[in-house]
Design an enzyme around this catalytic site. Sequence first.
Site, short mmCIF file in Angstrom:
data_model
loop_
_atom_site.label_atom_id
_atom_site.label_comp_id
_atom_site.label_asym_id
_atom_site.label_seq_id
_atom_site.Cartn_x
_atom_site.Cartn_y
_atom_site.Cartn_z
N ARG A 13 0.84 -1.21 0.00
CA ARG A 13 0.00 0.00 0.00
C ARG A 13 0.87 1.26 0.00
O ARG A 13 0.46 2.29 -0.52
CB ARG A 13 -0.97 -0.01 1.19
CG ARG A 13 -0.29 -0.09 2.53
CD ARG A 13 -1.30 -0.18 3.67
NE ARG A 13 -0.62 -0.59 4.88
CZ ARG A 13 -0.98 -0.21 6.11
NH1 ARG A 13 -2.02 0.55 6.29
NH2 ARG A 13 -0.30 -0.63 7.15
N SER A 40 -4.83 4.82 6.06
CA SER A 40 -4.69 3.36 5.95
C SER A 40 -4.33 2.94 4.53
O SER A 40 -3.57 2.00 4.33
CB SER A 40 -6.01 2.67 6.33
OG SER A 40 -6.39 3.02 7.62
N GLU A 61 -19.03 4.52 0.12
CA GLU A 61 -18.28 4.03 -1.04
C GLU A 61 -19.10 4.07 -2.32
O GLU A 61 -18.56 4.32 -3.41
CB GLU A 61 -17.77 2.61 -0.78
CG GLU A 61 -16.69 2.50 0.30
CD GLU A 61 -17.27 2.42 1.71
OE1 GLU A 61 -18.52 2.43 1.86
OE2 GLU A 61 -16.48 2.35 2.68
N PHE A 86 -14.44 -3.19 0.37
CA PHE A 86 -15.46 -2.14 0.34
C PHE A 86 -15.44 -1.32 -0.95
O PHE A 86 -16.37 -0.57 -1.21
CB PHE A 86 -15.32 -1.25 1.58
CG PHE A 86 -15.30 -2.05 2.85
CD1 PHE A 86 -16.27 -3.03 3.07
CD2 PHE A 86 -14.31 -1.89 3.81
CE1 PHE A 86 -16.24 -3.81 4.21
CE2 PHE A 86 -14.28 -2.66 4.95
CZ PHE A 86 -15.25 -3.63 5.16
N HIS A 112 -5.47 -3.66 1.49
CA HIS A 112 -5.85 -4.60 2.54
C HIS A 112 -6.53 -5.85 1.94
O HIS A 112 -7.41 -6.44 2.56
CB HIS A 112 -6.79 -3.95 3.55
CG HIS A 112 -6.17 -2.80 4.32
ND1 HIS A 112 -5.59 -1.72 3.71
CD2 HIS A 112 -6.08 -2.58 5.65
CE1 HIS A 112 -5.15 -0.88 4.63
NE2 HIS A 112 -5.43 -1.37 5.80
N ASP A 120 -7.82 -7.99 11.50
CA ASP A 120 -9.19 -7.47 11.34
C ASP A 120 -10.21 -8.58 11.10
O ASP A 120 -11.40 -8.41 11.35
CB ASP A 120 -9.26 -6.49 10.16
CG ASP A 120 -8.84 -5.08 10.57
OD1 ASP A 120 -8.74 -4.83 11.79
OD2 ASP A 120 -8.63 -4.24 9.68
N ARG A 170 -1.91 -5.05 2.83
CA ARG A 170 -1.58 -4.17 3.95
C ARG A 170 -0.21 -4.43 4.59
O ARG A 170 0.51 -3.47 4.87
CB ARG A 170 -2.66 -4.33 5.03
CG ARG A 170 -2.38 -3.55 6.30
CD ARG A 170 -3.46 -3.81 7.34
NE ARG A 170 -3.25 -2.99 8.51
CZ ARG A 170 -2.45 -3.33 9.52
NH1 ARG A 170 -1.79 -4.47 9.49
NH2 ARG A 170 -2.30 -2.53 10.56
#
Lengths: 318, 282
Positions: A13, A40, A61, A86, A112, A120, A170
Amino acid sequence: MKTYENKKMKDLRSGFGEGLVEAGNQNADVIALSADVTGSVKMDGFAKAFPERFIQCGIAEANMVGIAAGLSLSGKIPFVGGFAEFVTGRVYDQIRQVVAYSNKNVKICGSHAGVTLGEDGATHQTMEDIALMKALPNMTVLVPCDANQTYAATVAAMKHNGPVYLRFGRPKMPTFTDENQEFVIGKAQMLNEGNDVSIIATGHLVWEALEAAKALEAEGISAEVINIHTIKPLDTEAIINSAKKTGAVVTCEEHLFNGGLGDSVAQTLALNCPTPMEYVAVDDKFGESGTPEQMLQNYHLKAVDIVEKVKAVLARKK
Amino acid sequence: MTNILDLQNVATQVRRDIVRMTNAVNSGHPGGSLGCTEFMTALFFDIMEHDPSNFTMDGKNSDMFFMSNGHITPVLYSVMARCGYFPVKELSTFRVFGTRLQGHPSTEHGLPGIRMASGSLGQGLSVAIGAAIAKKMDNESNIVYTLHGDGELEEGQIWEAAMYAGAKKVDNLIATIDCNGQQIDGTTDEVLSLGDLKAKWEAFGWTVVELENGNDMQQMLDAFRLAKSFVGKGKPIVILMKTEMGYGVDFMQGTNKYHGVAPSNDELAKALAQLEETLGDY
């Protein structure tokens, strides 16, 4: 075999974030859109460098994808950033209607991605996104293998006219490709030539494939390693040539069996040169919480698992 | 075209086109199309700054329109053809295999005037916001217009977009809601009551223009002009436009029966008897 050095541990990322700033430097039409995950997803560098070209959408989104499509009409090049789940699964119909079907120059950037998101848990660990995005006509799907390649892929996405899905992860992972590499969309990258088996990998698992090839060499097995950083359009020629040479194929990806790189390769082989093949991928289940390393081990995505599949496919080879 | 009689003549011909187009392929959405005929005619023949003979995808220095309730293509295509985006005779290809006049608007088939696919409801407002932001970035003073069904407001994305445009002061945007109170499964009250729409849009930071009769051409023009007077004043603008679904054909009026059902041959004859051929059929 050709050796690859892990020059540093770095998250893909961050390669994206730096590549986005470079894309913004090169082209004043580049716009970045975020849905409250700017740091993030590492879009904060762009937001700081080009505040007038950064759009904070809030946690919405679907609206973000629509705004991006609207922006593209005037010649802007919107980069939509977010967690991969997402900005793909959550907004599949939006992407289908106003990006893919309407054929707009929008870049969907999913961070991610995969099980290595880790702690997560499964709500955020998409392993279906490649399947979803590659199913859409007009969509180009890029899955770079390390931070340097993610940087190059981001700049290449800016230069490509049309919808793109760019997938990256990530955690910090080995960086082994060149810093100033050329990224040619649709072109497979030959990392190591071999004769006994073709290991065809994408994303984080390319490094594991190289580790597997090293271990196999010690056992006298010559493995070809091909990095597929473009899932669509697929470099079928490179895959067919390699399969014909080695007569055995193993695909490796941080994605479900269904609809990922493996299925694209299987389709290519079935239609052109049926070849024994094995998948290293996640078999029809969701992820869970844990460290990225635990995830790779638990879901059998490590070099050792690739070696095992190579032996299985070699046993099937005539 | 500011002569009210001229506009009404166009609207009458558009209504003939709508019933003929849908009858010819025994499909399509005549009800909402008939209800929005004054809206579309006023917008394309009077209100909007655009050059139908010179369509560009980027719409530079031009107003833009997005039909978010993409199912009412009969009125969209008829008005577009009648004002010069493409030949009127092409209306005969509506929904026919190989046509540029797809069931719902599509960019893939290259019809001049269409910038975005629509029909999956709730997405056009977001697209329009993007287009409106781009115009601000490029220092263009043009306006972006949208049209939505009232049932479409049941889609959550509409409210994401409403919140965004209000909070970020997207004030070069005029959205219109076709408040006909009807949707496929019944009235909006029966299916999912929309509540106090004026209060809702105002709470989201929009300037609300209420239009009591969107099937009255003069009231339609007045509402558009009032809405335009609010452009650049720090808030997006929404016209809550009351219409009757099926307006202009007595047996199609005020019912949801013809939302997605075409008139039969007998019904077509009855409808055409009520609608004078003002500009010539396609």
